[in-house]
Design a protein around this motif. Structure first.
Motif, short mmCIF file in Angstrom:
data_model
loop_
_atom_site.label_atom_id
_atom_site.label_comp_id
_atom_site.label_asym_id
_atom_site.label_seq_id
_atom_site.Cartn_x
_atom_site.Cartn_y
_atom_site.Cartn_z
N SER A 383 0.99 -0.98 -0.10
CA SER A 383 -0.19 -0.59 0.01
C SER A 383 0.91 1.56 -0.18
N GLY A 384 0.39 2.25 -0.58
CA GLY A 384 1.06 3.77 -1.29
C GLY A 384 2.46 3.32 -1.67
N GLU A 385 2.87 2.09 -2.40
CA GLU A 385 4.15 1.48 -3.15
C GLU A 385 3.36 2.15 -4.82
N VAL A 386 5.07 3.18 -5.58
CA VAL A 386 4.03 3.27 -6.96
C VAL A 386 4.95 2.32 -7.41
N ALA A 387 4.31 1.75 -8.59
CA ALA A 387 5.24 0.28 -9.05
C ALA A 387 5.30 0.61 -10.95
N ILE A 388 6.07 0.62 -11.15
CA ILE A 388 6.05 0.54 -12.88
C ILE A 388 7.04 -1.39 -13.57
N VAL A 389 5.38 -1.44 -14.37
CA VAL A 389 5.68 -2.42 -15.29
C VAL A 389 6.16 -2.65 -16.24
N THR A 390 7.32 -2.48 -16.58
CA THR A 390 7.86 -2.67 -18.27
C THR A 390 8.08 -3.94 -18.94
N GLY A 391 7.93 -3.52 -19.99
CA GLY A 391 8.49 -4.67 -21.36
C GLY A 391 7.87 -4.49 -22.67
N PRO A 392 8.64 -5.67 -23.03
CA PRO A 392 7.75 -5.79 -24.65
C PRO A 392 6.38 -5.61 -25.30
N SER A 393 5.62 -5.72 -25.88
CA SER A 393 4.28 -4.94 -27.02
C SER A 393 4.65 -6.39 -26.83
N GLY A 394 2.98 -7.08 -26.11
CA GLY A 394 2.77 -8.72 -26.07
C GLY A 394 3.25 -9.19 -24.58
N ALA A 395 4.29 -8.66 -24.06
CA ALA A 395 4.26 -9.41 -22.74
C ALA A 395 3.19 -10.02 -22.04
N GLY A 396 2.32 -9.49 -21.96
CA GLY A 396 1.63 -9.74 -21.07
C GLY A 396 0.76 -8.78 -19.98
N LYS A 397 2.12 -7.35 -19.62
CA LYS A 397 0.98 -6.17 -18.84
C LYS A 397 -0.20 -5.67 -18.80
N THR A 398 -0.96 -5.94 -20.03
CA THR A 398 -2.71 -5.51 -19.50
C THR A 398 -2.64 -6.63 -19.04
N THR A 399 -2.56 -8.08 -19.47
CA THR A 399 -3.05 -8.62 -19.04
C THR A 399 -2.92 -9.26 -17.17
N PHE A 400 -2.22 -8.26 -16.91
CA PHE A 400 -1.48 -8.46 -15.32
C PHE A 400 -2.34 -7.94 -14.65
N ILE A 401 -2.83 -6.67 -15.35
CA ILE A 401 -3.95 -5.22 -14.72
C ILE A 401 -4.91 -6.03 -15.33
N ASP A 402 -5.36 -6.46 -15.95
CA ASP A 402 -6.52 -7.65 -15.96
C ASP A 402 -7.36 -8.26 -14.78
N LEU A 403 -6.65 -9.18 -14.59
CA LEU A 403 -6.67 -10.00 -13.67
C LEU A 403 -6.64 -9.29 -11.96
#
Length: 582
Positions: A383-403
């Motif tokens: 809680s209160g953390e600022v986390a950044i997700v990086t990675g190439p297109s199609g790596a699963g970033k949006t799916t991570f958010i959707d879950l």
């Protein structure tokens, strides 16, 4: 939604049940009662012609059993066999019928409006309540067509069905009166009805088939058109908009041909009814006078009954034609409603989410179909953390958010909020704690205020100002022609890309969320504005304990992050804080 609101496959008389179930039973019974009463009033007026003809001096009419029966009935109720009184009864029967038919038409009109509105409400509720995977697998133009054209046709189909039922009721009453006069007359009336229905049925089926073709093609055209309009700017920029027209030509041409066939069939049905009625009537009069030696009075009444029976049968066939023309729209919108109900977003468990400590991904895997998207992802967000997700297109970033949003359910593993599985939490309550700014900015053709509040009454003017300031768009909003009341255009087309993106960010901030999810939410901003936005969000995270999860490749975000999460081929790794090469 209640059971009675849920479309289902009708049983019994299928056409009747399919349409009567669209409106309240009480209203359907009221319409039927009006029509039955109107038919009997009209029938009584016609039957009164016989004693009137007898009183006027036609001796043959005195030998009519129906004429004598009518005279006896009138005598019992104290009505003298005066020609003027009898004529008044004939006129009264006709006028009463007209009034009752008007009352029934008013009820049908009210029901049509109710049916159309009810289906639209069901469709909107179903669409809003559907799970995310349903939207991504269907074109939005299909839903626009269902809400407008198909729902309207559903109301027209109900109207045609009820009017057809009214005509059938009138035909039954007229044939019943004919049976009282002569069983041969009743049989002949049935024969005339069968001739009309049989000889014109081909045109009815042609209209039905071509109406279905038009409904299917219109849905396809609107689906494609909505997609084209969403991407019209690059098409115009490359002068390729003219070529897109070719995509529509075949379907529009097929629609034109189907419309021609349908209109011809409908008009042919209507045009051929009159000669059929005239021929049958002429033959009936000839047979009654020369072959059956019927009294002239009975022949006059018979002619009226035959003409009225044939007319209402003809009208019922016209309504059947209208019914078949509108029925594909009704079936289509009901199918869409049923699909949305089957695709309803599950509410999750009954536990109330309390996000005060952490979010945990515990060995989470997920696949779209047979293609793995996330594989054994484990991470904890404090809680209160600022986390950044990086990675190439199609790596699963949006799916991570959707879950994390509960839009998808893990194939294996668990997502937990303060130790409680997301499956066990009430998903609506969980999402109310989230602010989300997606990569694709969606703004509505409405005011700035409406785009931020989305109709929610509890958002204050101070909430709006704070969100706009933190998103670095307070100044430019104040400079708009109408300020907060300025309409931003379709999809925000009246604003620049950076302005649209900042308004979307302000919308994510306006409810003061506990979890802020940003998917490339500053990609269209210049470096100075982006740095100011990131600083404001960092300040919120520190001051209010907001957890920030941002998908971004920009070094400014990576420098401000407490932790950098690297996504590669569906697997997650932790990068060092401040690592701009992550």
């Amino acid at each position: 939604m209640t059971t009675q609101d849920t479309p289902h496959t009708p049983r019994g008389p299928r056409w009747l049940q399919r349409y009567t179930q669209l409106a309240p039973t009480r209203r359907n019974l009221t319409v039927s009662a009006y029509v039955i009463a109107a038919s009997f009033a009209d029938g009584f007026g016609i039957a009164t012609l016989l004693p009137m003809i007898a009183v006027l001096g036609d001796r043959s009419a005195h030998h009519s059993a129906l004429a004598n029966t009518m005279l006896e009935m009138l005598h019992k109720v104290g009505i003298a066999p005066d020609p003027r009184i009898l004529l008044g009864l004939v006129v009264a029967g006709t006028l009463i019928k007209a009034v009752l038919i008007l009352l029934s038409l008013r009820q049908i009109g009210y029901a049509v409006a109710d049916v159309t509105a009810k289906l639209r409400v069901q469709l909107v509720n179903g669409l809003i309540g559907a799970r995310w995977s349903y939207y991504v697998s269907h074109a939005s133009g299909r839903f626009s067509n269902a809400l407008s054209d198909e729902a309207t046709k559903a109301g027209q189909a109900y109207s045609a069905a009820m009017l057809m039922l009214s005509q059938i009721i009138q035909a039954v009453v007229y044939i019943g009166i004919a049976a009282l006069l002569s069983w041969k007359l009743a049989l002949f009336a049935l024969l005339v009805s069968a001739i009309m229905l049989g000889s014109l049925n081909r045109f009815v089926q042609t209209a039905k088939r071509n109406a279905s073709i038009q409904t299917r093609l219109l849905r396809t055209v609107l689906e494609r058109l909505s997609e084209v309009l969403l991407g019209i700017k690059p098409l115009k920029a490359m002068a390729r908009d003219g070529h897109v027209v070719q995509l529509f030509k075949k379907d529009l041409g097929d629609m034109q041909n189907a419309a021609r066939r349908q209109v011809f069939a409908s008009n042919a049905n209507r045009a051929l009814q009159e000669p059929i009625i005239a021929l049958c009537l002429a033959f009936g009069i000839f047979a009654a006078l020369r072959m059956l030696n019927m009294p002239l009075g009975e022949v006059i009444v018979m002619s009226l009954l035959l003409a009225k029976t044939a007319l209402v049968v003809g009208r019922s066939q016209q309504q059947l034609n209208e019914l078949h023309s509108s029925e594909p729209g009704l079936k289509s919108v009901q199918r869409t409603i049923a699909e949305t109900l089957r695709a309803a977003d599950p509410p999750g468990g009954g536990a109330t989410p309390r996000f005060t400590r952490r979010i945990e991904f515990d060995d989470v895997s997920f696949a779209h179909g047979k293609r793995p998207t996330l594989q054994h992802v484990s991470v904890v967000l404090e809680s209160g953390e600022v986390a950044i997700v990086t990675g190439p297109s199609g790596a699963g970033k949006t799916t991570f958010i959707d879950l994390l949003l509960g839009l998808y359910v893990p194939g294996s593993g668990e997502v937990r909020v303060d130790g409680t599985s997301l499956r066990a939490l009430n998903r609506t309550q969980w999402r109310r704690q989230v602010g989300y700014a997606p990569q694709e900015v969606i703004l509505f053709h409405d005011t700035v205020t409406a785009n931020l509040t989305l109709g929610e009454a509890g958002i204050t003017a101070q909430d709006l100002e704070d969100a706009l300031r933190d998103a670095e768009c307070w100044q430019f909003v104040q400079e708009l022609p109408e300020g907060m009341d300025t309409v931003v255009g379709e999809r925000g087309g009246a604003l620049s890309g950076g302005q649209r993106q900042r308004l979307a960010l302000a919308r994510a901030l306006v409810r003061r969320p506990r979890l802020l999810i940003l998917d490339e939410a500053t990609s269209a901003l210049d470096p100075a504005t982006e740095a100011a936005v990131i600083a404001n969000i960092r300040r919120r995270a520190t001051r209010d304990g907001v957890t920030v999860l941002a998908v971004s490749h920009h070094p400014a975000w990576v420098r401000e992050a407490d932790r950098v999460l690297r996504m590669q081929a569906g697997r997650l790794s932790i990068a060092a804080p401040g690592d701009t090469h992550a």
